[in-house]
Design a protein around this motif. Sequence first.
Motif, PDB file in Angstrom:
ATOM      1  N   GLY A  31      -6.685  44.704 -25.979  1.00 44.16           N
ATOM      2  CA  GLY A  31      -7.199  45.606 -25.748  1.00 44.16           C
ATOM      3  C   GLY A  31      -6.161  46.107 -24.904  1.00 44.16           C
ATOM      4  N   GLN A  32      -5.198  45.140 -23.887  1.00 50.84           N
ATOM      5  CA  GLN A  32      -4.172  45.856 -23.014  1.00 50.84           C
ATOM      6  C   GLN A  32      -2.655  46.232 -23.752  1.00 50.84           C
ATOM      7  N   ARG A  33      -2.946  44.835 -24.864  1.00 51.83           N
ATOM      8  CA  ARG A  33      -1.349  45.447 -25.508  1.00 51.83           C
ATOM      9  C   ARG A  33      -0.648  45.604 -26.824  1.00 51.83           C
ATOM     10  N   ALA A  38       1.134  46.721 -32.523  1.00 52.28           N
ATOM     11  CA  ALA A  38       1.258  47.158 -33.581  1.00 52.28           C
ATOM     12  C   ALA A  38       2.670  47.523 -33.707  1.00 52.28           C
ATOM     13  N   VAL A  39       3.453  47.507 -33.124  1.00 51.06           N
ATOM     14  CA  VAL A  39       4.528  46.504 -33.108  1.00 51.06           C
ATOM     15  C   VAL A  39       4.731  45.687 -34.018  1.00 51.06           C
ATOM     16  N   ILE A  40       3.920  44.574 -33.970  1.00 49.61           N
ATOM     17  CA  ILE A  40       4.221  43.312 -34.687  1.00 49.61           C
ATOM     18  C   ILE A  40       3.379  44.046 -35.772  1.00 49.61           C
ATOM     19  N   THR A  45       4.971  43.687 -41.647  1.00 47.43           N
ATOM     20  CA  THR A  45       4.208  45.209 -42.559  1.00 47.43           C
ATOM     21  C   THR A  45       5.494  45.214 -43.624  1.00 47.43           C
ATOM     22  N   VAL A  46       6.673  45.944 -42.924  1.00 51.48           N
ATOM     23  CA  VAL A  46       7.972  46.189 -43.447  1.00 51.48           C
ATOM     24  C   VAL A  46       8.715  44.761 -43.526  1.00 51.48           C
ATOM     25  N   GLY A  47       8.579  43.822 -42.889  1.00 48.98           N
ATOM     26  CA  GLY A  47       9.133  42.478 -43.651  1.00 48.98           C
ATOM     27  C   GLY A  47       8.265  41.886 -44.766  1.00 48.98           C
ATOM     28  N   LEU A  48       7.439  41.966 -44.553  1.00 49.68           N
ATOM     29  CA  LEU A  48       6.507  41.374 -46.291  1.00 49.68           C
ATOM     30  C   LEU A  48       6.376  42.513 -47.543  1.00 49.68           C
ATOM     31  N   VAL A 421      -8.701  40.439 -38.422  1.00 51.33           N
ATOM     32  CA  VAL A 421      -8.394  40.059 -36.805  1.00 51.33           C
ATOM     33  C   VAL A 421      -7.640  40.670 -35.769  1.00 51.33           C
ATOM     34  N   LEU A 422      -6.732  40.572 -36.084  1.00 50.54           N
ATOM     35  CA  LEU A 422      -5.503  40.990 -35.714  1.00 50.54           C
ATOM     36  C   LEU A 422      -5.612  42.938 -35.154  1.00 50.54           C
ATOM     37  N   LEU A 423      -6.067  43.254 -36.400  1.00 47.84           N
ATOM     38  CA  LEU A 423      -5.479  45.081 -36.342  1.00 47.84           C
ATOM     39  C   LEU A 423      -7.430  44.977 -36.195  1.00 47.84           C
TER      40      LEU A 423
END
Length: 845
Positions: A31-33, A38-40, A45-48, A421-423
């Motif tokens: 929540g705080q980061r 989003a950057v991760i 997403t771009v790399g994979l 879970v992450l998103l």
Amino acid sequence: MSTPPGPSESRDPTPGGRSGAFWTSAARLAGQRGGIVAVIALVLTVGLGFGISQLKFSTDQSNYLNSNSQVAKDNHAYQSLFGGESMITDFTVDPGKNLTDLFTPNNLKAFAAVTKELEADKRIVAVVTPVTALQFTHNLVSSPDGNPINSPAAKMLLSAQQRDTDPTSQATRLQDAIKTLGRVNAIPPAQQTIGSPAWDNFLLYDNSGKVREALVPFFPNRTNAQMVVRLEGNASIKDEGAAASLVQEAMAKQHFENAHVVTTGASVLLKDINDYLRGGFLTLGAIALALMVGLLLVAFAVRWRLLPLGVVVVGLIWAFGLAGYLGIHLNVVTIAGLPVLLGVGIDFAVQLHSRVEEEAQLDRADNPVAATLRNLMPALLLATVAAVVAFLALEFNATPMIRDFGVLLAIGLPVIVLATVLLTSATLAWREDKRPTQPKDYTRGPLGRATVTLGSLPRVAALPLVVIAIAVFVGGAFVEGGQKIQTDPQKWVNQNSQVIKDLDYLGDHAGTTSELGVYIQADNLFDDKTAAFVNTVARDQIAKHPDVLTNASSLVTTVGYLLDVPGAKMVPPTGDDVRAAYAVAPAAIRSSTVNLSSPGGTAGAMNLIFQTGPSSLVQRAVVVKDIRATVQPPAGVRATPSGLAVVGTSLLDNIGHNRALLTYYALIGVFLVLLLRYLSLAKALLSVVPVLIAVGLTSLIARGSGLELSPLTAVSGPLVIALCTEFTTLIVQRHLEERALGLAPRAAVDEAAARTGRAFLVSAAAAVVGILVLAFSPLPLLRDFGLIVALNVAVALLSALVVLPPLLVWADERGWVYRPQGGAGDAAAGRSASPADTPTGSSVA
């Protein structure tokens, strides 16, 4: 049903412990980061996502056969010797015309032009037109001095007459020879050329008026002729498809008089499938997305209801990108992974999203995301591991494309769960921080009430349900082996496609659709024992399997059939006869039938081609197995069945030999995972009882309905087990959570059902819809898989919602499910158990 606690109250049964602290910290960090998350996510997403460009579409034999299998090696050797698949052009003469009307001056020019064009391309091994076939016969019956008695055919017939030990048969042969000589002499030498109707008639028909047996592979009846173009062997599906298109385009350029022309072949069928994979992959994905949008908008009554779809789409990019990097090919089976993973991914995402809403609306948790992760993640992780184990059961199958399907699902699901879970956590944590969800009691809504009703069977039904589960499972296992499997490859693809129409036309008019090759290796291809052996194999197999094999073609059969005389004994050709035929054979026929180890030598390989009529792989498998079991070559000779028909029958064997065992492997693997996690035999058994019903009932439904299973559908058991186990795991875990809050067994079941009803029913619908999307495919192989497996999954999930609740109540009342450590809180008053009295998250699970 308990009253929702007030803002200061907590319903969290697992506030302590290292596991709880970890998930709390993770939720707060997300929540705080949110920007960092989003950057991760963007970088991943771009790399994979770039890996998706590495995905390759494949329909060649590497999908069907293991590269180290003997059949694969034999087929590779066969194609190295004689080329790959054949393209067949059928010429059906116009009404009122006959076969000799094919050889008009215009048509002879057209045959010559198409032969020249195709032979100039390195992807073409041989072009055998009807003219080529007639030319071979012309060469056999002609002599340099113009005297027909000195022709190769006359010398072969004279030798056969001398070797015939039956006087009556000898006399019959003599009379036939005189008649043949009379037919030849009746045609002036100047007219003894192809294109002359009288000479064409002599070359085509024997003395009884039938098409000469040696010419049947090219003139199967009195109204049809065939042209065979042999493509390059062991070519990639791309090159083979391009070569097939080249043949069709070359034929389309020419105008043939007096005939209707159709060009097709197995290579066109494979190209058609490959082309569909490239477009159908995205089409199925688009349909699945549209249906998921509709489902979530209509049934998932939460804030930001399309969020599960968004995060799962990102997860799919990660999953298929990783598959591209790992070299997993997309084929007619693995293409099904897209809608399946989409449905299963939405299933997990809905569970997570709904639990956050529950924590915010019903329990007014200070940090709904943290509470969700603490309470739900152990169940989601266990469900994920169990599903992966079930998918990996497919690795025990002998078919590469089935194993690739299992690997794709086993890799894709954890990746999608990670993305979910992450998103989801980061997005909803940010949302709840900015605009918290307002309290609301949705437990009395239609989905919650429906779930409570489904699980409302009394506890006295528990033992009968166990008995029914065992009986249904045993019954399903009993009928499993008798299920009908569609084994005609032409029935696996779009029945409205042009290639199927052309193949059907070919089968109806010429009686042939494919080939079964046998290559004979010998130190001397032109000795008597080799000639006699090939002659015997060809005749015996045609006689034994007339429903599958329509004719045989080889250098030996050409001579053997030439020596046949109606009413006379069969006399096999000699090695000298075969050598003489080889000497006058056109180059295209030589390359298609004989491959000498060295120029001018006698050692090498000879090709015996059986043309097959419309038939299933099961029927062709009978022929292949019979050849392998009964054909005994003489010393120094080896006979090996090969070609597309053998590859197909081997595929059927690979899929079918342990089809039922895959389901049992998945079931055992899932049970062991549950047993290791729970360390409780009762909980593990309770979790698999609905799975037993699902597995058995799906087999009974398929058998009772008379549905024909495709080879893909026949190995769908692990998929059903994976999805059913996910539901049973979530139900058991939620029941334990409610019991830790002090609820009695029956109340815990009802409370769990009311609170999770919308999540369970929407996620169940998502899983079913995801698989059902395959029913939109024009390929029956995928369409039937979608219809039948969607039905199976629906049955599986329904059995979990109906069967498991009364079993939980019955077993829990006997102390087999939940064992409290210390006092329990007053759930009715909305109080939670205190940290000191409540088991840790690990203990509850």
